[in-house]
Design a protein around this motif. Structure first.
Motif, short mmCIF file in Angstrom:
data_model
loop_
_atom_site.label_atom_id
_atom_site.label_comp_id
_atom_site.label_asym_id
_atom_site.label_seq_id
_atom_site.Cartn_x
_atom_site.Cartn_y
_atom_site.Cartn_z
N GLU A 1 0.83 -1.21 0.00
CA GLU A 1 0.00 0.00 0.00
C GLU A 1 0.87 1.26 0.00
OE1 GLU A 1 -2.14 0.10 3.62
OE2 GLU A 1 -3.13 2.01 3.19
N GLN B 1 -7.47 3.39 0.88
CA GLN B 1 -6.90 4.73 0.71
C GLN B 1 -7.37 5.34 -0.61
OE1 GLN B 1 -2.62 6.69 1.34
NE2 GLN B 1 -2.94 4.88 2.49
N ASN B 2 -7.78 6.63 -0.55
CA ASN B 2 -8.32 7.26 -1.76
C ASN B 2 -7.23 7.87 -2.62
OD1 ASN B 2 -10.88 6.69 -0.90
ND2 ASN B 2 -11.20 8.72 0.03
N LEU C 1 -2.06 21.99 -2.94
CA LEU C 1 -1.01 22.24 -1.95
C LEU C 1 -1.27 23.50 -1.13
CD1 LEU C 1 2.14 21.47 -4.12
CD2 LEU C 1 0.67 19.90 -2.89
N ASP D 1 4.15 19.48 0.18
CA ASP D 1 3.06 18.55 -0.06
C ASP D 1 2.99 17.56 1.11
OD1 ASP D 1 1.15 16.91 -1.03
OD2 ASP D 1 2.26 16.20 -2.77
N THR E 1 0.96 15.03 1.26
CA THR E 1 0.39 13.75 0.86
C THR E 1 1.19 12.54 1.36
OG1 THR E 1 -0.26 14.96 -1.10
CG2 THR E 1 -0.76 12.63 -1.06
N PRO E 2 2.55 12.57 1.26
CA PRO E 2 3.29 11.40 1.76
C PRO E 2 3.04 11.12 3.24
CG PRO E 2 4.74 12.82 0.50
CD PRO E 2 3.45 13.55 0.64
N TYR E 3 2.89 12.16 4.03
CA TYR E 3 2.60 11.98 5.46
C TYR E 3 1.21 11.37 5.62
CZ TYR E 3 6.64 14.94 6.43
OH TYR E 3 7.90 15.45 6.50
N THR F 1 -0.36 9.51 3.50
CA THR F 1 -0.30 8.10 3.09
C THR F 1 0.14 7.23 4.26
OG1 THR F 1 0.27 8.78 0.87
CG2 THR F 1 0.77 6.51 1.45
N LYS F 2 1.15 7.73 4.97
CA LYS F 2 1.67 6.99 6.13
C LYS F 2 0.63 6.88 7.24
CE LYS F 2 5.96 7.48 8.16
NZ LYS F 2 7.12 8.35 8.45
N LYS G 1 -2.61 7.01 6.93
CA LYS G 1 -3.64 6.08 6.49
C LYS G 1 -3.15 4.63 6.67
CE LYS G 1 -7.31 4.43 4.73
NZ LYS G 1 -8.60 4.55 5.36
N ALA G 2 -1.91 4.37 6.22
CA ALA G 2 -1.38 3.01 6.27
C ALA G 2 -1.23 2.53 7.72
CB ALA G 2 -0.05 2.95 5.53
N VAL H 1 -3.35 23.76 7.36
CA VAL H 1 -4.22 23.57 6.20
C VAL H 1 -3.72 22.41 5.33
CG1 VAL H 1 -5.18 24.63 4.14
CG2 VAL H 1 -4.80 26.01 6.17
N LYS I 1 -5.87 18.94 4.86
CA LYS I 1 -6.40 18.63 3.53
C LYS I 1 -5.87 17.28 3.03
CE LYS I 1 -7.61 21.93 0.27
NZ LYS I 1 -7.27 23.02 -0.66
N ILE J 1 -7.49 14.29 4.87
CA ILE J 1 -8.88 14.05 4.50
C ILE J 1 -8.95 13.47 3.08
CG2 ILE J 1 -11.13 15.11 4.13
CD1 ILE J 1 -10.22 17.22 6.26
N GLU J 2 -8.14 14.05 2.17
CA GLU J 2 -8.19 13.59 0.77
C GLU J 2 -7.72 12.15 0.63
OE1 GLU J 2 -6.23 16.61 -1.44
OE2 GLU J 2 -8.09 17.74 -1.73
N ALA J 3 -6.82 11.73 1.51
CA ALA J 3 -6.34 10.35 1.43
C ALA J 3 -7.41 9.37 1.91
CB ALA J 3 -5.07 10.18 2.25
N GLY J 4 -8.52 9.90 2.44
CA GLY J 4 -9.61 9.03 2.87
C GLY J 4 -9.45 8.51 4.28
N GLU K 1 -16.31 22.34 3.24
CA GLU K 1 -17.07 21.10 3.26
C GLU K 1 -16.20 19.89 3.60
OE1 GLU K 1 -19.14 20.75 -0.44
OE2 GLU K 1 -19.68 18.68 0.02
#
Lengths: 316, 416
Positions: free
Chosen positions: A3, A136-137, A212, B220, B222-224, B226-227, B229-230, B246, B250, B253-256, B277
């Motif tokens: 994952e 994961q989305n 970002l 960014d 996102t890598p954090y 991902t971690k 979430k995992a 922020v 974001k 939340i976007e990673a679900g 939202e």
């Protein structure tokens, strides 16, 4: 683990392609005009703010087209009425000019839009998870970013290698005087390249803003890493910038994702130190902690061992 | 040369005496506001200043002032968030005869000010200064570094973490918690307190991640995400503020990641509008001062504030408590003498405009008040943030949070 790897590959791809959109313009400008444009990331920020303002009136999509055009125009004007005059005084003056410009743009942005983060968000159409893997989305907007960046890469590459304009630009990169003697308007080419380079940075800002964040520090966080990309890729080389962007994108995401530390490595080698050792801070250093400096370590290594970069044709 | 200087000195002295002789009944009571009004943190400083000016105007001056007609006057002094600059501004305030200093942004500045004021008061018993700290949350200020002249009106970082971990501990579904913050003193303090308190309250909770990222440099998150979430985290705790807040929120939340994100500074100043939202029901803030549901008095106050400053929010309710309690203390003491006012403030109980009480604990001068865990939502929001329709709604309230919390403070008290 699978994952983490899959999502790090995707995240790295998004970051890398975004870096490429910024560095493609920068590397063209540098190789052609010899100007290290410190304000390049500021045009990226301008793109995001222009698009934000446009989006509050007519939505996201018109901003995607109009904002980069405005930024490109601003870039062309800066070249025509600023940089061209400073050019006579040599490279140091140009360097200082772009350096000052970066600060100026940041102050202007704060003056008009304020210091708070702006709620510039992705269009409704793209606000859904494209697919879900291991719970994961992966947001559709990220896929859209990938699509735009790849499109730009193909477009740029075609223009530079298949058209007359591309030929002139390529020639002007290496032999500006000869091109000028052949009757081409080299200053116009310079202005065009600077404008297009800025517009590309602006486009990167437009699509990166919602993902970002749109805030006055956004140019600063991306500014220095873009220079690493163009040096690692090789100055003036678009394929080089492309490869280097992806490399650095993945380097950063994987470094954050993998919780490896020096002590893990030493364990494998069968070496161990007690916890009171003087250098214990060094042994417990983990990959996520050093992630921010990895690109710069790469920069230093490249400059020492391969100064012309991965695909560059001349010395840095 | 010497003669002219001496003459100038004499002239100044004469002028000063003349001024102070005239300084009787109707003179305003000046309050020095030492906070950043330029540079990167100017937004926060300006927002605080607006609240102070509005509070002085509505809570004191429009009601006829204190001590039969003396008005409050806020004197803004820009410290550019630097401790060094703050001390210069403190000297300026003292030389202007100001007895009351308010400051809030950065515990580094607060630490410098509290030391300087203690020294000054020791050497100049005739012109003492009170330090009303409305936002700096470093626990040390009311523990090992406490002194008689410092009063804190915000709940300190430990009290807030106590309330936050209570909320997590109550939810039996939460078994895995991820802690992430900015790599500097405050981020580390939040992480340490979270680990310690969760360990005491719910030893079964597993800390699946405890991570610091470079402050203000991550482009960014996102890598954090991902971690996180995992790791299977069911709750996230962060002390992040500004753009780092922020970006992190974001990305998560976007990673679900379907888990509540507990924050210290996850609202206002553009942050609420940006989450919109996306953050509905996910972002939670630990704070003092209840915004939703508002009391009728607070609603009226907020409407007045919005009419004057449409683009700003009342996001630091404690500022209103600070001004109101100072006015009460001056009335109670019957004088502006800082020592008497300080004794009047000690142990004072005040019913706030937002509902609930504030009690100034005498042992360490830490204001004890209700601490709320509020959730980011657009349902039942009367007082919204950033004009976005979204705002903070109370989800859990800890009444008089930290009332019995220990303190290591041992202060020297002057003769009244």
């Amino acid at each position: 683990m699978v994952e983490l790897v899959i999502f790090s590959l995707l995240n790295g791809l998004v970051t890398g392609l975004l870096l490429f959109m910024l560095s493609s313009g920068l590397t063209l400008i540098f190789s052609m005009m010899g100007v290290l444009n410190f304000a390049h990331a500021s045009f990226y920020m301008l793109g995001a703010y222009f698009a934000y303002t446009i989006s509050t009136y007519v939505g996201f999509w018109p901003g995607l087209i109009v904002a980069p055009l405005l930024v490109g125009l601003a870039g062309a004007l800066v070249e025509r009425y600023g940089l061209r005059h400073v050019h006579r005084h040599g490279h140091v003056a140009e360097l200082i000019f772009t350096f000052g410009l970066a600060f100026l743009i940041e102050e202007i942005v704060q003056f008009f839009w304020g210091k708070a983060t702006k709620d510039y968000s992705a269009p409704e159409l793209l606000q859904f998870p494209l697919f879900t893997l291991y719970g994961q989305n992966f947001p559709a907007y990220k896929a859209f970013m990938i699509l735009i960046s790849v499109g730009i890469f193909i477009g740029l590459f075609t223009v530079l290698s298949r058209t007359r304009v591309g030929l002139i630009i390529q020639a002007a990169i290496t032999h500006p005087h000869t091109v000028s003697n052949l009757g081409h308007n080299v200053p116009l080419v310079f202005m065009g390249v600077f404008g297009v380079g800025s517009a590309l940075a602006g486009l990167a800002g437009v699509i990166a803003g919602p993902a970002l964040g749109t805030f006055p520090g956004m140019a600063f966080v991306l500014g220095s890493i873009v220079f690493v990309v163009i040096v690692v890729g090789g100055l003036g080389s678009l394929p080089g910038a492309f490869v280097a962007s992806l490399l650095i994108g993945w380097l950063q995401t994987f470094a954050i994702a993998l919780d490896w530390s020096v002590s893990d490595l030493l364990d494998i080698l069968g070496i161990s130190f007690d916890s009171e050792h003087v250098l214990r801070d060094l042994w417990t250093l983990s990959l996520p902690q050093v992630a921010p400096i990895l690109p710069y370590i790469l920069l230093v290594l490249i400059l020492i061992f391969r100064p012309r970069g991965l695909m560059g044709k001349r010395e840095t | 040369m010497t003669v002219t200087r001496r003459a100038a000195f004499a002239a100044t002295l004469g002028f000063a005496l003349a001024v102070s002789a005239g300084a009787q009944a109707a003179d305003p009571i000046k309050i020095a506001f030492i906070d950043p009004l330029s540079g990167p943190f100017a937004t926060t400083g300006e927002s605080g200043l607006r609240s102070f000016e509005f509070a002085a105007e509505t809570l004191v001056n429009q009601k006829g002032g204190v001590l039969d007609g003396r008005m409050f006057e806020i004197v803004p002094l820009d410290n550019q968030i630097s401790p060094k600059e703050s001390l210069i501004q403190l000297k300026r305030a003292i030389s202007d005869g100001i007895n009351y200093v308010v400051q809030g942004n950065s515990s580094g500045v607060a630490n410098a000010l509290t030391d300087a004021i203690e020294k000054h008061n020791k050497r100049n018993p005739d012109q003492r200064v009170l330090f009303l700290n409305y936002s700096a949350v470093d626990p040390a200020l009311t523990n090992e570094k406490c002194n008689f002249w410092h009063f804190r009106f915000d709940a300190n970082a430990d009290i807030k973490m106590d309330a936050l971990t209570d909320a997590i501990a109550e939810n039996q579904d939460i078994k895995k918690v991820y802690i992430i913050g900015q790599d500097y003193s405050f981020g580390k303090a939040v992480a340490d307190a979270a680990v310690k308190m969760l360990g005491e309250k719910r030893p079964d909770i597993e800390i699946v991640g405890n991570e610091l990222h470079p402050i203000g440099k991550v482009k960014d998150f996102t890598p954090y995400a991902t971690k996180i979430k995992a790791s299977g985290a069911q709750a996230v705790i962060t002390g992040n503020w500004g753009a780092d807040m922020v970006g992190l929120g974001k990305a998560i939340i976007e990673a679900g990641v379907d888990a509540p994100i507990y924050t210290y500074y996850g609202a206002h100043d553009g942050i609420t509008a940006t989450f919109g939202e996306l953050g509905e029901g996910i972002i939670r803030s630990v704070r003092e001062g209840s915004l939703n549901p508002p009391t009728p008095e607070f609603k009226a106050l907020n409407d007045g504030f919005k009419a004057k400053y449409p683009d700003n929010d009342i996001n630091q309710p404690r500022i209103f408590n600070t001004v109101a309690m100072l006015a009460m203390a001056i009335e109670k003491a019957g004088t502006t003498d800082p020592v008497k006012v300080a004794y009047a403030l000690e142990g004072m109980e005040y019913d706030t405009i937002m509902g609930g009480k504030v009690w100034m604990r005498p042992s360490d001068h830490q204001a004890i008040q209700d601490v709320h865990i509020s959730v980011h939502t657009n349902k039942d929001i009367v007082v919204d943030a950033d004009n976005s329709g979204y705002g903070l709604k109370d989800e859990k309230t800890v009444t008089m949070a930290g009332k019995d919390s220990p303190t290591s403070c041992e202060m020297e008290r002057p003769d009244a």
